[in-house]
Design a protein around this motif. Sequence first.
Motif, PDB file in Angstrom:
ATOM      1  N   UNK A 331       0.795  -1.424   0.133  1.00  0.00           N
ATOM      2  CA  UNK A 331       0.085  -0.030   0.041  1.00  0.00           C
ATOM      3  C   UNK A 331       0.908   1.196  -0.073  1.00  0.00           C
ATOM      4  N   UNK A 332       2.159   1.212   0.558  1.00  0.00           N
ATOM      5  CA  UNK A 332       2.973   2.331   0.413  1.00  0.00           C
ATOM      6  C   UNK A 332       3.462   2.715  -0.683  1.00  0.00           C
ATOM      7  N   UNK A 333       3.184   1.658  -1.968  1.00  0.00           N
ATOM      8  CA  UNK A 333       4.046   1.787  -3.409  1.00  0.00           C
ATOM      9  C   UNK A 333       2.520   2.077  -4.275  1.00  0.00           C
ATOM     10  N   UNK A 334       1.696   3.054  -4.064  1.00  0.00           N
ATOM     11  CA  UNK A 334       0.582   2.762  -4.892  1.00  0.00           C
ATOM     12  C   UNK A 334       0.867   2.879  -6.326  1.00  0.00           C
ATOM     13  N   UNK A 335       0.112   2.364  -7.186  1.00  0.00           N
ATOM     14  CA  UNK A 335       0.287   2.301  -8.812  1.00  0.00           C
ATOM     15  C   UNK A 335      -1.136   2.323  -9.146  1.00  0.00           C
TER      16      UNK A 335
END
Lengths: 368, 314
Positions: A331-335
């Motif tokens: 979730x800390x790397x939203x794409x």
Amino acid sequence: MKRFKPKISHLSRRTFLQATAALGGASVLGLRGAYAQEPEKPAEIIVRAWGGSWVDSLKAGVSDSFTKMTGIAVRHDLTEDNEIQPKVWAAVAQKRVPPIHINWDTTTNATKSALRGVTEDLSDLPNLANVTDLAKPAGLEGFPIVNTYGYVYVLAYRPEAFPDGPPKSWKDLLDPKFKGRLAFYNDGIGFHFPAQVAGGGKLEDIPGNMQPAWDFITKMKAQQPLLGEDPDFTTWFQNGEIDAACTISTNAREARKNGVKIEWVVPEEGAKFDTDGLWIPKGLPENELYWAKQYINHALTKEAQQVWLDGLGLPGVVPGLTPPKDLVGDPSYPTTEADFKRLIRISSKIQVENESEWFSKFKAIMQG
Amino acid sequence: MRAARTAYPLKWRIMDALEGVATAVWPARFRHATPYLMLLPAVLLVGLLVLGLIQIADASLRTLDTTTFQFSDDYSIANFRRALTEPLFLVVAQRSLVAALIVTVVTLVFAFPYAYLMVRTRSPGLRKFLLVALFLPFFIGQVVRAYGWLIILGNQGMVNEALGLVGVAPMRLIYNYPAVLFGLVQYMLPFAVLMLAPALTAIPEELEAAAGSLGANWVRTFIHVVLPLARPGFIGAGVVVLTLSLTDFAVPAILGGGSQDFIANAIYDQFFRTSDQGLGAMLALMLVALGSILVGLVFALFGAGTLAMGRSRA
């Protein structure tokens, strides 16, 4: 949006042949050859950066390859972003050459500088043609700043402290067993907006009515949290001082790299999403301004972004980047659109205009 | 006949030449003003400080426009009003003041026996040891010392590890108000000892011997002879410790865990975190005023102590 203007204003046969020859030469010599007709190179350019894994990643991804390409050394100035700001403002006001060529800054801080009129316009960077909307600073004319990646203020935690599973809500931190075992940024940055939701308020009420946020923060104050800066969180996790923190995922990931058992989540109320960017202060000599722009242009290439942001574990502004293996689906790397729906984004303009008041409120509660 | 070289050596010629230059630059008729010339560096230094204060005073009367991040052209007392009415600033001001008073008292209590022993001991070895122990902390900066306490008193620090050996669970020894006071006392002790030692040296040992020979025991001698005569030292040390503690930044920032800010930390926040240099300047001026009033009060009540260079009212 203003785009990069080629220097050739009309295309004659001779010009076409010259350009083709130059292009052919560039492809043989690499970019070093392409810069042959460019302004005089300075011996070095100075980039203000955050220390630790932040500067290491920048060096590996952008600075080293820039030096290799241009022959210009890059010096990283680790003065805190908040402390360089008045120095740059003073230099511009006094018409002196600023102490740095490029400021790696939070978008909120950079927006203050843009509003004050001390930033150069970066609209003519060629690589802006290839970036996502995230690169454009919201609410500002042109590109006084170029956002280079986004980040999330996650809820990072030690799994041993949560034996029943990961925390689902920011409210879980109100459990008395976490008294003295929590940490937040000392101005509350990253926590104001989730606190608004956790306190029963609405994001649409920001900034008009943030009482729910202050009420929730007051409850959190009873937990006697530690308050610090980025490096503190990593240290506190490593030294076993805290069980959970609201911090940028990069700090939590750094602690994990250092062998600390640590995980992170985006709680149900959401987590703040923000951006950092690069900007150039006014007052540089023309040739240095040119090369500073080249540095930022280089930072927007896919190759540079991939290495730089692999190090930071953050999503960039160039399409097609590959997430680091440990952050796929994180979730800390939203794409995706769905990822972003769980995150809270408030415009830089609102943040800049109200930040001082929010910081004071948070401090007043926590220092009381 | 050629003059012997030794009759008028080169050094003398150089001195003559220098004297000639000095006379040209500063003629003899200005001689009465020479003492004032000596004061010039101090006047320049103080003048620079005053200039800085004037600039700070100017900035303190300007308010920040958060739409342009420029300061107002007009003067107003808005920052003054905020500094006096916002609860945050009242809390940190009260905390700083109370801490400064506590640290001053505790430091003087600890510093006195150290200074007394250092001055009165008959053992040169012990005196040397005490002197080295006194000066050693000056070679280690305040920040490094504060971080040292984090290592010693942290959750995984030496003290908690030692407690763990006897079955005591780790406890939070830092990041609270007592930790800040502890750190400040440790930082201030050498300053206080340095200020007390000359005052104690100035007390003739014979006076203590005379008190003893007149039947006073050690306690009475201490209370009626040593303490009154050491008053200039107490005042000097007290003023130095009080003002340094009141204005300290690093110890509250490092040992306070972010929740024990002093006025200096609040000033930093305004200058560097919220970009409101006007409010920061106002807080800085108020801190200078508070410190000056406190020192003025001490001087008015007790004299200037050792800071008066022998002209105290003791």
